[in-house]
Design an enzyme around this catalytic site. Structure first.
Site, PDB file in Angstrom:
ATOM      1  N   TYR A  14      17.916  29.354   7.481  1.00 56.15           N
ATOM      2  CA  TYR A  14      16.780  30.077   8.042  1.00 56.15           C
ATOM      3  C   TYR A  14      16.828  30.074   9.568  1.00 56.15           C
ATOM      4  O   TYR A  14      17.100  29.050  10.195  1.00 56.15           O
ATOM      5  CB  TYR A  14      15.467  29.429   7.593  1.00 56.15           C
ATOM      6  CG  TYR A  14      15.141  29.615   6.136  1.00 56.15           C
ATOM      7  CD1 TYR A  14      14.912  30.883   5.612  1.00 56.15           C
ATOM      8  CD2 TYR A  14      15.030  28.518   5.289  1.00 56.15           C
ATOM      9  CE1 TYR A  14      14.596  31.054   4.273  1.00 56.15           C
ATOM     10  CE2 TYR A  14      14.712  28.677   3.951  1.00 56.15           C
ATOM     11  CZ  TYR A  14      14.497  29.949   3.448  1.00 56.15           C
ATOM     12  OH  TYR A  14      14.183  30.112   2.123  1.00 56.15           O
ATOM     13  N   LYS A  26       0.844  -1.201   0.000  1.00 59.14           N
ATOM     14  CA  LYS A  26       0.000   0.000   0.000  1.00 59.14           C
ATOM     15  C   LYS A  26       0.878   1.249   0.000  1.00 59.14           C
ATOM     16  O   LYS A  26       2.095   1.177   0.217  1.00 59.14           O
ATOM     17  CB  LYS A  26      -0.917  -0.005   1.222  1.00 59.14           C
ATOM     18  CG  LYS A  26      -0.193   0.053   2.559  1.00 59.14           C
ATOM     19  CD  LYS A  26      -1.177   0.006   3.716  1.00 59.14           C
ATOM     20  CE  LYS A  26      -0.439   0.036   5.062  1.00 59.14           C
ATOM     21  NZ  LYS A  26      -1.366   0.061   6.199  1.00 59.14           N
TER      22      LYS A  26
END
Length: 365
Positions: free
Chosen positions: A253, A33
């Site tokens: 950042y 899956k």
């Protein structure tokens, strides 16, 4: 071309499936899956089909993708069907379905199927997600077992805490399931990846290995069994920029990292948009040309930065390994406070290349 890529070792995948069958002493549905946990469902199923007892997916869309690719082995729908109209497709494409709700049981009992269906009846033994109560489970078995549209029934449940080896909940679930399923003449399915790797006393006719197929350890520590797993995915990239920073200068950042010494900074073409964990802390290990270097600064959308000060040979173009045999994806996930499932399933734009004997065999067929 951007150098980020995920290498998928299909022979390692086959090795891990064989390990699952050996540990389970039973038949095994390979769980593919979520695009085989980010590894590519079609290619993984093609590699496993010659020896797999069958496959398991989440929904009919995933099953039809495999059928359209030529996969003829049994495919189980782990969430069953969502609409009554799907039963026609289940019959047409010879799929197996889970029945985990009263509505699904009722729909199966009323469906006039062109061919008998193979149904996996699911009991809630304590996870409290999908599954029938013990009383409704037995009633559903009695209702479905003699119907002409039902070819066979497998009795199943799902373990909630098998990845906690010191937790009694797994034994409690197994006992609850055995007490209810006992006396019902049907095959059973209980063990998932942690159930196979860590709970040898559990027995069933069908296991459902998922995470372990891809070489990831479901436990926080290694065991004798997990040591036999082979990582299937290796996430790689290259250094695309190198710069020298004086002490006191920040990186990235938010200035999460500030150099305490003159620092050689390498920029790697890999970011959180590729599936690398955005909040990986400073010091997270990154393998640069075989040598561990620490991640520094915040991971950006497309790039991350590493400290190359102690690796003077590294330069633009030097290969980088983000996970694989080292660092292992489970260890990286634990360090970043996420799960290995999330990392593997989160690869969005990184191209996959397939290697290993299974890949060679498929290409030459």
């Amino acid at each position: 071309m951007r150098p980020a890529q995920a290498s998928i070792d299909l022979e390692a995948l086959r090795h891990n499936y064989r390990l699952a069958r050996r540990l389970g002493g039973s038949k095994a549905l390979a769980v593919v899956k979520a695009d085989a946990y980010g590894h590519g469902a079609v290619r993984c199923a093609q590699a496993l089909e010659p020896e797999a007892d069958g496959f398991a997916v989440a929904c009919i869309e995933e099953a039809l993708e495999l059928r359209q690719a030529g996969i003829r082995a049994p495919i189980l729908l782990l969430e069953g069907f969502f609409e009554h109209d799907e039963l026609r497709l289940i019959a047409e494409h010879d799929l197996w379905t889970v029945a985990a709700t009263q509505q699904q049981v009722r729909a199966l009992a009323e469906f006039q199927s062109p061919r008998p269906l193979r149904v996996w009846l699911k009991m809630d033994s304590g996870m409290h997600r999908l599954g029938l109560s013990p009383e409704d489970f037995r009633a559903a078995w009695l209702r479905l077992r003699g119907l002409p549209q039902i070819a066979s029934l497998v009795l199943m449940t799902h373990l909630a805490r098998a990845d906690e080896l010191d937790c009694s909940r797994t034994d409690e679930q197994a006992v609850a399931f055995a007490l209810t399923a006992g006396g019902m003449r049907a095959e059973t399915s209980l063990r998932n990846s942690p159930g196979l790797l860590g709970w040898p006393a559990l027995r069933n006719d069908w296991s459902r290995p998922g995470l372990m197929l891809y070489g990831a350890n479901p436990f926080p520590q290694h065991t004798e069994n997990t040591a036999q797993l082979r990582p299937v995915m290796t996430l790689r990239s290259r250094i695309i920029s190198v710069r020298e920073l004086p002490a006191g200068e920040p990186v990235g950042y938010g200035a999460r990292f500030v150099a305490e010494r003159p620092t050689r900074v390498g920029v790697v073409a890999m970011g959180y948009a590729d599936g690398y964990p955005q909040f990986a802390p400073n010091g997270t290990p990154v393998l640069v040309d075989g040598q561990i270097c620490p991640l520094i600064g915040r991971v950006s959308m497309d790039m991350l930065t590493v400290d190359l000060t102690d690796h003077p040979q590294a330069d633009i173009g030097t290969p980088v390994q983000l996970w694989g045999d080292a660092p292992q994806v489970s260890a990286l996930a634990a360090q970043c406070n996420v799960s290995a499932y999330q990392l593997l399933c989160g690869l969005k734009r990184v191209p996959r290349i397939y290697v290993g004997e299974a890949a060679v065999g498929k290409l030459s067929a």
